[in-house]
Motif scaffolding. Structure first.
Motif, PDB file in Angstrom:
ATOM      1  N   LEU A   1       0.830  -1.206   0.000  1.00  0.00           N
ATOM      2  CA  LEU A   1       0.000   0.000   0.000  1.00  0.00           C
ATOM      3  C   LEU A   1       0.864   1.256   0.000  1.00  0.00           C
ATOM      4  O   LEU A   1       0.665   2.166  -0.808  1.00  0.00           O
ATOM      5  N   CYS A   2       1.845   1.301   0.902  1.00  0.00           N
ATOM      6  CA  CYS A   2       2.741   2.464   0.966  1.00  0.00           C
ATOM      7  C   CYS A   2       3.544   2.614  -0.315  1.00  0.00           C
ATOM      8  O   CYS A   2       3.781   3.733  -0.785  1.00  0.00           O
ATOM      9  N   ALA A   3       3.959   1.491  -0.906  1.00  0.00           N
ATOM     10  CA  ALA A   3       4.728   1.537  -2.146  1.00  0.00           C
ATOM     11  C   ALA A   3       3.893   2.104  -3.285  1.00  0.00           C
ATOM     12  O   ALA A   3       4.346   2.990  -4.021  1.00  0.00           O
ATOM     13  N   VAL A   4       2.671   1.625  -3.426  1.00  0.00           N
ATOM     14  CA  VAL A   4       1.813   2.099  -4.520  1.00  0.00           C
ATOM     15  C   VAL A   4       1.497   3.580  -4.342  1.00  0.00           C
ATOM     16  O   VAL A   4       1.595   4.364  -5.298  1.00  0.00           O
ATOM     17  N   LEU A   5       1.135   3.980  -3.130  1.00  0.00           N
ATOM     18  CA  LEU A   5       0.842   5.398  -2.888  1.00  0.00           C
ATOM     19  C   LEU A   5       2.081   6.266  -3.100  1.00  0.00           C
ATOM     20  O   LEU A   5       1.994   7.353  -3.675  1.00  0.00           O
ATOM     21  N   GLY A   6       3.230   5.806  -2.632  1.00  0.00           N
ATOM     22  CA  GLY A   6       4.469   6.562  -2.807  1.00  0.00           C
ATOM     23  C   GLY A   6       4.853   6.701  -4.266  1.00  0.00           C
ATOM     24  O   GLY A   6       5.274   7.773  -4.713  1.00  0.00           O
ATOM     25  N   LEU A   7       4.718   5.629  -5.037  1.00  0.00           N
ATOM     26  CA  LEU A   7       5.019   5.710  -6.468  1.00  0.00           C
ATOM     27  C   LEU A   7       4.027   6.617  -7.186  1.00  0.00           C
ATOM     28  O   LEU A   7       4.398   7.359  -8.100  1.00  0.00           O
ATOM     29  N   PHE A   8       2.765   6.582  -6.757  1.00  0.00           N
ATOM     30  CA  PHE A   8       1.751   7.458  -7.343  1.00  0.00           C
ATOM     31  C   PHE A   8       2.103   8.927  -7.097  1.00  0.00           C
ATOM     32  O   PHE A   8       2.078   9.746  -8.019  1.00  0.00           O
ATOM     33  N   VAL A   9       2.442   9.260  -5.856  1.00  0.00           N
ATOM     34  CA  VAL A   9       2.790  10.649  -5.520  1.00  0.00           C
ATOM     35  C   VAL A   9       4.067  11.074  -6.249  1.00  0.00           C
ATOM     36  O   VAL A   9       4.148  12.190  -6.775  1.00  0.00           O
TER      37      VAL A   9
ATOM     38  N   LEU B   1      12.496   6.213  -5.020  1.00  0.00           N
ATOM     39  CA  LEU B   1      13.321   5.075  -4.596  1.00  0.00           C
ATOM     40  C   LEU B   1      12.753   4.326  -3.386  1.00  0.00           C
ATOM     41  O   LEU B   1      12.636   3.096  -3.433  1.00  0.00           O
ATOM     42  N   PRO B   2      12.394   5.001  -2.284  1.00  0.00           N
ATOM     43  CA  PRO B   2      11.859   4.243  -1.144  1.00  0.00           C
ATOM     44  C   PRO B   2      10.592   3.436  -1.481  1.00  0.00           C
ATOM     45  O   PRO B   2      10.508   2.266  -1.095  1.00  0.00           O
ATOM     46  N   PRO B   3       9.628   4.006  -2.202  1.00  0.00           N
ATOM     47  CA  PRO B   3       8.474   3.170  -2.561  1.00  0.00           C
ATOM     48  C   PRO B   3       8.854   1.990  -3.459  1.00  0.00           C
ATOM     49  O   PRO B   3       8.278   0.914  -3.358  1.00  0.00           O
TER      50      PRO B   3
ATOM     51  N   ARG C   1       9.559  -3.846  -3.995  1.00  0.00           N
ATOM     52  CA  ARG C   1      10.415  -5.038  -4.174  1.00  0.00           C
ATOM     53  C   ARG C   1      10.404  -5.911  -2.911  1.00  0.00           C
ATOM     54  O   ARG C   1      10.442  -7.136  -2.999  1.00  0.00           O
ATOM     55  N   PHE C   2      10.355  -5.283  -1.730  1.00  0.00           N
ATOM     56  CA  PHE C   2      10.234  -6.021  -0.469  1.00  0.00           C
ATOM     57  C   PHE C   2       8.965  -6.868  -0.482  1.00  0.00           C
ATOM     58  O   PHE C   2       8.996  -8.062  -0.206  1.00  0.00           O
ATOM     59  N   ALA C   3       7.838  -6.238  -0.825  1.00  0.00           N
ATOM     60  CA  ALA C   3       6.558  -6.942  -0.835  1.00  0.00           C
ATOM     61  C   ALA C   3       6.560  -8.068  -1.866  1.00  0.00           C
ATOM     62  O   ALA C   3       6.040  -9.165  -1.603  1.00  0.00           O
TER      63      ALA C   3
END
Length: 156
Positions: free
Chosen positions: A34-42, A92-94, A99-101
């Protein structure tokens, strides 16, 4: 004899240590995704905004008719470049969370320890980046406090 061999293979695939390690990671996976998708979206929005700002202001500067004050459009282009850099860097963090998920999902499917190791490497990269950002932020806070103290001392 055959059943003994079969039981040994089953025991290897259901290692209790592996299961104990995988279970909390599986519970973390949806939140990381969830955090990855939102972070990549932003981050994507930041890049799009930056490109619109750069291209729009560059066109306006070339036309020369929109801005009466010198450098007003140039500052917008510079701000667009800064937004573009931040949009790319903060993607990068998202990406590492994504990749973690994905690695956790793969570990759940394959039951391979190497997939958990990959997931933890991505998690390490994520937290290293966050730690560096926190240190930079604290540096700016300290510098700001020093300037405020100097300004207060000078004005007193």
């Amino acid at each position: 004899m055959e059943s003994s061999f079969h039981n040994d293979v089953e025991h290897q695939n259901s290692n209790p240590h592996f299961e104990a390690l995988l279970e909390p990671l599986l519970q973390t996976r949806p939140w990381a995704m969830l955090c990855a998708v939102l972070g990549l979206f932003v981050s994507g929005l930041m890049v799009i905004f930056a490109l619109v700002l750069i291209l729009g202001m560059s066109g306006a500067l070339l036309a020369g008719s929109m801005f009466q004050e010198p450098f007003s459009g140039g500052i917008a282009v510079v701000m667009g470049i800064v937004y573009l850099i931040f949009g790319v860097v903060f993607a990068l963090p998202p990406y590492w969370l994504y990749r973690f998920a994905k690695s956790i999902r793969m570990a759940d499917k394959t039951r391979e320890t190497s997939d958990i190791i990959d997931a933890l490497k991505y998690q390490k990269s994520f937290w290293k980046f966050i730690g560096i950002c926190v240190l930079i932020y604290l540096g700016f806070v300290i510098i700001s406090l020093v300037f405020v103290a100097i300004a207060a001392f000078i004005s007193a």
